[in-house]
Scaffold this motif. Structure first.
Motif, PDB file in Angstrom:
ATOM      1  N   ALA A 162      35.724  10.003  12.037  1.00  0.00           N
ATOM      2  CA  ALA A 162      35.228   9.648  13.369  1.00  0.00           C
ATOM      3  C   ALA A 162      36.311   8.852  14.080  1.00  0.00           C
ATOM      4  N   HIS A 163      36.425   9.067  15.378  1.00  0.00           N
ATOM      5  CA  HIS A 163      37.434   8.395  16.190  1.00  0.00           C
ATOM      6  C   HIS A 163      36.731   7.870  17.437  1.00  0.00           C
ATOM      7  N   ALA A 164      36.768   6.572  17.639  1.00  0.00           N
ATOM      8  CA  ALA A 164      36.114   5.943  18.790  1.00  0.00           C
ATOM      9  C   ALA A 164      37.109   5.081  19.548  1.00  0.00           C
ATOM     10  N   VAL A 165      37.034   5.154  20.867  1.00  0.00           N
ATOM     11  CA  VAL A 165      37.895   4.394  21.774  1.00  0.00           C
ATOM     12  C   VAL A 165      37.063   3.960  22.972  1.00  0.00           C
ATOM     13  N   PRO A 166      37.541   3.027  23.773  1.00  0.00           N
ATOM     14  CA  PRO A 166      36.802   2.677  24.989  1.00  0.00           C
ATOM     15  C   PRO A 166      36.770   3.858  25.959  1.00  0.00           C
ATOM     16  N   TRP A 167      35.643   4.018  26.658  1.00  0.00           N
ATOM     17  CA  TRP A 167      35.532   5.044  27.701  1.00  0.00           C
ATOM     18  C   TRP A 167      36.447   4.612  28.838  1.00  0.00           C
ATOM     19  N   PRO A 168      37.316   5.482  29.322  1.00  0.00           N
ATOM     20  CA  PRO A 168      38.329   5.063  30.304  1.00  0.00           C
ATOM     21  C   PRO A 168      37.763   4.502  31.607  1.00  0.00           C
ATOM     22  N   GLU A 169      36.629   5.029  32.062  1.00  0.00           N
ATOM     23  CA  GLU A 169      36.106   4.613  33.365  1.00  0.00           C
ATOM     24  C   GLU A 169      35.062   3.503  33.286  1.00  0.00           C
ATOM     25  N   ASP A 170      34.667   3.074  32.093  1.00  0.00           N
ATOM     26  CA  ASP A 170      33.607   2.071  31.972  1.00  0.00           C
ATOM     27  C   ASP A 170      33.836   1.261  30.703  1.00  0.00           C
ATOM     28  N   THR A 171      34.267   0.033  30.845  1.00  0.00           N
ATOM     29  CA  THR A 171      34.621  -0.798  29.702  1.00  0.00           C
ATOM     30  C   THR A 171      33.421  -1.231  28.865  1.00  0.00           C
ATOM     31  N   ALA A 172      32.213  -0.953  29.327  1.00  0.00           N
ATOM     32  CA  ALA A 172      31.019  -1.278  28.552  1.00  0.00           C
ATOM     33  C   ALA A 172      30.626  -0.150  27.597  1.00  0.00           C
ATOM     34  N   VAL A 173      31.382   0.956  27.624  1.00  0.00           N
ATOM     35  CA  VAL A 173      31.022   2.146  26.857  1.00  0.00           C
ATOM     36  C   VAL A 173      32.096   2.470  25.821  1.00  0.00           C
ATOM     37  N   ALA A 174      31.657   2.670  24.584  1.00  0.00           N
ATOM     38  CA  ALA A 174      32.540   3.187  23.539  1.00  0.00           C
ATOM     39  C   ALA A 174      32.413   4.707  23.550  1.00  0.00           C
ATOM     40  N   PHE A 175      33.533   5.392  23.465  1.00  0.00           N
ATOM     41  CA  PHE A 175      33.542   6.852  23.470  1.00  0.00           C
ATOM     42  C   PHE A 175      33.804   7.348  22.060  1.00  0.00           C
TER      43      PHE A 175
END
Length: 182
Positions: A92-105
């Motif tokens: 699994a690979h998770a990073v911050p969502w580029p357009e919303d810092t409250a969301v992990a992608f």
């Protein structure tokens, strides 16, 4: 058998690449065709890109590249009595969502098809949610609209569909965006 979720290392790159290939073929051959699947895996899972993703997440608190390691408890047949080497069954690979810092992608979550339905995907997702994603309000992921396995997994783990959009992978192909509150 013992399973552990841990941070990926550069030594895991080839296993991650092969897990991606196996799972993409199992999920998408009927949708995209085997040749297109090979092209996508070869493009999206290059050894250099995987190395960059893994080393990048090692230095960050807001991202992770995790693998599940399965070790057999059986002693190998050789005379040394060494246990068999651990194998990787998923990542699994998770990073911050580029357009919303409250969301992990959750950019990637794949498991070898031979061990689907054995809890490996759930273990990876839980590690993401309690680890890196704990600093976020929500987790978001995207699944191709024709990936019934991925859709079923996401919905059964509490994700809600928030958007359907063009995937950009092939003409007319759509993906669903799912989100889960933490």
């Amino acid at each position: 058998m013992t399973r552990a979720v841990r941070q990926a290392t550069v030594d895991d790159i080839w296993a991650v690449h092969e897990i991606a290939r196996e799972s993409w073929h199992a999920a998408y051959d009927d949708v995209l065709g085997p040749d297109t699947v090979d092209d996508v895996v070869d493009d999206w899972y290059t050894i250099g890109d995987l190395e960059s993703a893994i080393t990048d997440t090692e230095r960050r608190d807001d991202a992770a590249f995790l693998v599940t390691e399965t070790a057999s408890n059986a002693v190998s047949a050789d005379e040394s009595g060494c246990r068999s080497a651990p194998t990787l069954d998923g990542f699994a690979h998770a990073v911050p969502w580029p357009e919303d810092t409250a969301v992990a992608f959750l950019a990637r979550l794949y498991v070898r098809p031979a061990v689907w339905n054995e809890g490996i995907g759930t273990a990876l997702l839980e590690a993401v949610e309690t680890g890196v994603a704990a600093g976020f309000d929500r987790v978001r992921l995207a699944v191709l609209a024709d990936n019934e396995i991925g859709i079923s997994f996401s919905e059964s783990r509490g994700f809600d569909r928030v958007e359907t959009r063009s995937s950009g992978l092939a003409a007319g192909l759509e993906e669903h965006v799912y989100e889960k509150e933490l």
